[in-house]
Design a protein around this motif. Structure first.
Motif, PDB file in Angstrom:
ATOM      1  N   ASN A 179       0.758  -1.036   0.200  1.00  0.00           N
ATOM      2  CA  ASN A 179      -0.042  -0.067   0.108  1.00  0.00           C
ATOM      3  C   ASN A 179       0.858   1.338  -0.069  1.00  0.00           C
ATOM      4  O   ASN A 179       0.677   2.368  -0.739  1.00  0.00           O
ATOM      5  N   LEU A 180       2.088   1.431   0.930  1.00  0.00           N
ATOM      6  CA  LEU A 180       2.729   2.393   0.873  1.00  0.00           C
ATOM      7  C   LEU A 180       3.494   2.795  -0.455  1.00  0.00           C
ATOM      8  O   LEU A 180       3.476   3.620  -0.699  1.00  0.00           O
ATOM      9  N   ARG A 181       4.249   1.669  -0.783  1.00  0.00           N
ATOM     10  CA  ARG A 181       4.625   1.894  -2.098  1.00  0.00           C
ATOM     11  C   ARG A 181       3.844   2.222  -3.271  1.00  0.00           C
ATOM     12  O   ARG A 181       4.302   2.917  -4.428  1.00  0.00           O
ATOM     13  N   ALA A 182       2.539   1.877  -3.209  1.00  0.00           N
ATOM     14  CA  ALA A 182       1.618   2.190  -4.354  1.00  0.00           C
ATOM     15  C   ALA A 182       0.871   3.654  -4.111  1.00  0.00           C
ATOM     16  O   ALA A 182       0.228   4.177  -4.842  1.00  0.00           O
ATOM     17  N   GLY A 183       1.340   4.533  -3.097  1.00  0.00           N
ATOM     18  CA  GLY A 183       0.966   5.735  -2.610  1.00  0.00           C
ATOM     19  C   GLY A 183      -0.035   5.923  -1.743  1.00  0.00           C
ATOM     20  O   GLY A 183      -0.936   6.926  -1.888  1.00  0.00           O
ATOM     21  N   ALA A 184      -0.457   4.898  -0.946  1.00  0.00           N
ATOM     22  CA  ALA A 184      -1.597   5.270  -0.172  1.00  0.00           C
ATOM     23  C   ALA A 184      -1.413   6.478   0.941  1.00  0.00           C
ATOM     24  O   ALA A 184      -0.296   6.559   1.374  1.00  0.00           O
ATOM     25  N   ARG A 185      -2.546   7.031   1.226  1.00  0.00           N
ATOM     26  CA  ARG A 185      -2.402   8.280   1.818  1.00  0.00           C
ATOM     27  C   ARG A 185      -3.063   8.144   3.346  1.00  0.00           C
ATOM     28  O   ARG A 185      -3.199   8.736   4.228  1.00  0.00           O
ATOM     29  N   SER A 186      -4.182   7.252   3.277  1.00  0.00           N
ATOM     30  CA  SER A 186      -5.274   7.150   4.397  1.00  0.00           C
ATOM     31  C   SER A 186      -5.461   5.704   4.936  1.00  0.00           C
ATOM     32  O   SER A 186      -4.764   4.854   4.248  1.00  0.00           O
ATOM     33  N   ARG A 187      -6.201   5.457   5.874  1.00  0.00           N
ATOM     34  CA  ARG A 187      -6.146   3.989   6.455  1.00  0.00           C
ATOM     35  C   ARG A 187      -7.193   3.378   5.720  1.00  0.00           C
ATOM     36  O   ARG A 187      -7.460   2.098   5.817  1.00  0.00           O
ATOM     37  N   TRP A 188      -8.035   3.901   4.784  1.00  0.00           N
ATOM     38  CA  TRP A 188      -8.905   3.361   3.898  1.00  0.00           C
ATOM     39  C   TRP A 188      -8.180   2.367   2.861  1.00  0.00           C
ATOM     40  O   TRP A 188      -8.526   1.317   2.362  1.00  0.00           O
ATOM     41  N   SER A 189      -6.746   2.795   2.941  1.00  0.00           N
ATOM     42  CA  SER A 189      -6.076   1.654   1.809  1.00  0.00           C
ATOM     43  C   SER A 189      -5.854   0.379   2.524  1.00  0.00           C
ATOM     44  O   SER A 189      -6.045  -0.624   1.753  1.00  0.00           O
ATOM     45  N   ALA A 190      -5.942   0.551   3.920  1.00  0.00           N
ATOM     46  CA  ALA A 190      -5.864  -0.835   4.293  1.00  0.00           C
ATOM     47  C   ALA A 190      -6.865  -1.637   4.360  1.00  0.00           C
ATOM     48  O   ALA A 190      -7.072  -2.956   4.143  1.00  0.00           O
ATOM     49  N   VAL A 191      -8.130  -1.001   4.570  1.00  0.00           N
ATOM     50  CA  VAL A 191      -9.454  -1.585   4.482  1.00  0.00           C
ATOM     51  C   VAL A 191      -9.870  -2.103   3.037  1.00  0.00           C
ATOM     52  O   VAL A 191     -10.337  -3.461   3.119  1.00  0.00           O
ATOM     53  N   LEU A 192      -9.315  -1.502   2.179  1.00  0.00           N
ATOM     54  CA  LEU A 192      -9.474  -1.839   0.594  1.00  0.00           C
ATOM     55  C   LEU A 192      -8.460  -3.096   0.462  1.00  0.00           C
ATOM     56  O   LEU A 192      -9.044  -3.845  -0.425  1.00  0.00           O
ATOM     57  N   HIS A 193      -7.278  -3.033   1.073  1.00  0.00           N
ATOM     58  CA  HIS A 193      -6.674  -4.126   0.941  1.00  0.00           C
ATOM     59  C   HIS A 193      -7.186  -5.333   1.220  1.00  0.00           C
ATOM     60  O   HIS A 193      -7.297  -6.324   0.582  1.00  0.00           O
ATOM     61  N   GLY A 194      -7.552  -5.389   2.406  1.00  0.00           N
ATOM     62  CA  GLY A 194      -8.362  -6.419   3.244  1.00  0.00           C
ATOM     63  C   GLY A 194      -9.643  -6.799   2.081  1.00  0.00           C
ATOM     64  O   GLY A 194      -9.851  -8.238   1.999  1.00  0.00           O
ATOM     65  N   LEU A 195     -10.359  -5.826   1.551  1.00  0.00           N
ATOM     66  CA  LEU A 195     -11.564  -6.092   0.722  1.00  0.00           C
ATOM     67  C   LEU A 195     -10.955  -6.983  -0.524  1.00  0.00           C
ATOM     68  O   LEU A 195     -11.651  -7.863  -1.058  1.00  0.00           O
ATOM     69  N   TRP A 196      -9.770  -6.703  -1.114  1.00  0.00           N
ATOM     70  CA  TRP A 196      -9.445  -7.195  -2.407  1.00  0.00           C
ATOM     71  C   TRP A 196      -8.961  -8.766  -1.862  1.00  0.00           C
ATOM     72  O   TRP A 196      -9.224  -9.681  -2.455  1.00  0.00           O
ATOM     73  N   VAL A 197      -8.350  -8.864  -0.751  1.00  0.00           N
ATOM     74  CA  VAL A 197      -7.778 -10.115  -0.426  1.00  0.00           C
ATOM     75  C   VAL A 197      -9.104 -11.043  -0.273  1.00  0.00           C
ATOM     76  O   VAL A 197      -9.280 -12.086  -0.595  1.00  0.00           O
TER      77      VAL A 197
END
Length: 218
Positions: free
Chosen positions: A4-22
């Protein structure tokens, strides 16, 4: 998280979406996941593990005596599997903590004036009672004893062991002068209250309405 960080994540929603994609891939595209070679997944796991391993922390682990646990966990993950290696590390860490709880400093030696000096330090639990009792019984009966308690915890079993020895020694004509260097664990228990002291809570910072960086005074 690293992806997420390497893709340019800026907020905590990136972690939520990461779990959603998994979750979406695991539920809807599991047949596609099975096409990934196991060797590739194993290589990815090793790569991530090597990136997570911080060799600079080994110096701190050496200072705490945890390097054997570190390498045993790593060997367990490589040879047995991730869950087995983690369980192995947890078990070794629990055994190490248990060994530290039994590590009690007990020293009894005679003084030039004929008195005996006994020092008991550490966390006094039931695990250290055999060593405490064995060392206390090296004190000859009928002598004056200066007992220093440099402890940060004392459970009921340890208190009963020390208190019973003191009563027996005093009935045999000796004397025991107890000096507690920190909290009065023994004194509180001997008084019959059985309410051990607790650490005093930290004082509330002044100017609590200000941001944290401005709460402390000069």
């Amino acid at each position: 998280s690293t992806a997420n960080l390497r893709a340019g994540a800026r907020s905590r929603w990136s972690a939520v979406l990461h779990g959603l994609w998994v979750l979406v891939f695991a539920v809807c595209l599991w047949r596609t996941i099975t096409l990934i070679p196991v060797e590739a997944l194993a290589a990815l796991l090793i790569f991530v593990g090597v990136r997570m391993a911080d060799l600079r922390r080994l110096r701190g682990l050496h200072g705490h005596g945890e390097i054997p646990i570190y390498f045993a966990t790593m060997a367990g993950v490589v040879l047995l599997g991730l869950p087995e290696g983690v369980l192995l590390g947890l078990g070794l860490a629990a055994l190490s903590a248990l060994r530290r709880l039994t590590r009690v400093t007990v020293r009894a030696r005679p003084e030039p004036d004929g008195r005996w000096h006994v020092l008991i330090g550490g966390s006094l639990t039931f695990l250290g009672v055999p060593r405490i009792v064995a060392e206390l019984h090296t004190v000859p009966p009928g002598v004056a004893v200066d007992l220093d308690l440099d402890i940060d915890f004392m459970d009921n079993a340890a208190f009963e062991a020390v208190h019973t020895w003191r009563q027996e020694h005093e009935r045999g004509g000796g004397s025991v002068d107890v000096d507690e260097l920190h909290d009065e664990w023994y004194a509180m228990a001997a008084s019959g209250a059985r309410v051990f002291p607790v650490k005093s809570p930290p004082r509330a910072p002044e100017r609590w309405w200000l941001p944290w960086a401005h709460r402390r005074g000069p």
